[in-house]
Design a protein around this motif. Structure first.
Motif, short mmCIF file in Angstrom:
data_model
loop_
_atom_site.label_atom_id
_atom_site.label_comp_id
_atom_site.label_asym_id
_atom_site.label_seq_id
_atom_site.Cartn_x
_atom_site.Cartn_y
_atom_site.Cartn_z
N THR A 278 2.92 5.66 -3.65
CA THR A 278 4.06 6.27 -4.32
C THR A 278 3.76 6.19 -5.84
O THR A 278 4.00 7.40 -6.50
CB THR A 278 5.43 5.38 -4.16
N ILE A 279 3.37 5.05 -6.32
CA ILE A 279 2.84 5.18 -7.98
C ILE A 279 1.65 5.84 -8.07
O ILE A 279 1.80 6.68 -9.23
CB ILE A 279 2.94 3.70 -8.20
N GLU A 280 0.92 5.74 -7.75
CA GLU A 280 -0.77 6.27 -7.81
C GLU A 280 -1.02 7.60 -7.30
O GLU A 280 -1.59 8.41 -7.99
CB GLU A 280 -1.78 5.35 -7.34
N GLY A 281 -0.12 7.80 -6.18
CA GLY A 281 -0.33 9.46 -5.43
C GLY A 281 -1.53 9.49 -4.76
O GLY A 281 -1.55 10.30 -3.95
N SER A 282 -2.44 8.37 -4.93
CA SER A 282 -3.57 8.37 -3.99
C SER A 282 -4.09 7.04 -3.97
O SER A 282 -3.68 6.19 -4.74
CB SER A 282 -4.73 9.31 -4.41
N LEU A 283 -4.85 6.71 -3.14
CA LEU A 283 -5.37 5.37 -2.82
C LEU A 283 -7.16 5.15 -3.02
O LEU A 283 -7.64 6.28 -2.36
CB LEU A 283 -5.08 4.41 -1.64
N LEU B 236 0.80 -1.10 -0.07
CA LEU B 236 -0.04 -0.15 0.02
C LEU B 236 1.06 1.14 0.06
O LEU B 236 0.46 2.31 -0.63
CB LEU B 236 -0.96 0.13 1.14
N GLN B 237 1.93 1.26 0.84
CA GLN B 237 2.81 2.42 0.76
C GLN B 237 3.64 2.82 -0.56
O GLN B 237 3.44 3.75 -1.11
CB GLN B 237 4.16 2.07 1.63
#
Length: 254
Positions: free
Chosen positions: A107-112, A102-103
């Motif tokens: 980093t990849i998506e900018g948000s979850l 999730l961390q």
């Protein structure tokens, strides 16, 4: 003989806890003074040490009382407790893997979002047996060794972290730049350099992995991070542009 407050001071166990042990029948005082103060002797202090030790092994209070009996089957009890501890360790490793995933997804998506969180948790707890079965169906022995070198969203090794960072930068650039822009192409260049460093001489493996990556169902079976379809298309465009430019320049790496 020691009064309860002295026992508490020497052992670090609170008076309240000592009284609770008496309440549940785990540890009784040797006697009481005329004023009603609990007194503990050497034997009671030894029992208290045993209780503390067994708690450090993970035994619950209701499991400790029979263990204080000399006739108790210690071998079976310790085997059972070891199995319990190992199972708990596996659960913690799965939790650690999910949290790292999730961390790094952040980093990849900018948000979850809820959908992505569910996918990451599923990826982190995916059975290794099923992934291995799928791998053996489509990969050679050499390829299976190379798969172990792939970056992993659930790990913190430098290799994985750089790929995660590059994907995060690329995702951010996607919002403002096209696939052929200089900032995007710089990231693609680094990705190509890393691929050449890590998989030199195994270009066919990289091509196979990219084909699998572009298939959401196959990516899931292999246990790959679920990149969004539009992001994959953007990366594919960027790679195509990079290769075309470098072929036209006669880049010896191509």
């Amino acid at each position: 003989m020691l009064v309860i407050h002295e026992v508490s001071k020497q052992t670090g166990i609170s008076v309240r806890t000592l009284r609770y042990y008496e309440e549940i029948g785990l540890l009784f005082p040797t006697a009481k003074t005329e004023g009603g103060h609990r007194l503990y002797g050497e034997e009671e202090l030894k029992i208290l040490q045993q209780i503390v030790f067994l708690k450090t092994l993970g035994f619950r209070l209701k499991e400790i009382q029979p263990l204080l009996n000399e006739s108790w089957d210690w071998a079976a009890s310790l085997d059972h407790q070891l199995a319990f501890v190992q199972a708990e360790q596996n659960k913690l490793k799965q939790m650690e893997s999910a949290i790292l995933g999730l961390q790094h997804a952040l980093t990849i998506e900018g948000s979850l979002n809820e959908s992505l969180i569910q996918k990451i948790i599923k990826l982190s707890t995916q059975e290794n047996g099923k992934k291995q079965e799928f791998r053996q169906q489509i990969f050679s022995e050499t390829d299976l060794k190379l798969i172990q070198k792939l970056p992993n969203i659930n790990r913190n090794d430098p290799h994985s972290l750089e790929w995660i960072s590059l994907l995060g930068q690329l995702r951010e650039l996607k919002e403002s730049y096209d696939a052929g822009s200089a900032p995007v192409q710089r990231i693609i260049k680094r990705m190509m350099e890393k691929a050449a460093e890590e998989y030199k001489g195994h270009e066919s493996f990289l091509e196979k992995m990219w084909d699998i990556r572009k298939s959401s169902s196959q990516s899931e079976q292999l246990g790959l991070y679920p990149l969004a379809e539009d992001f994959l298309h953007f990366i594919d465009q960027a790679f195509t542009i990079y290769e075309a430019k470098n072929i036209s320049k006669g880049d010896p790496q191509q």
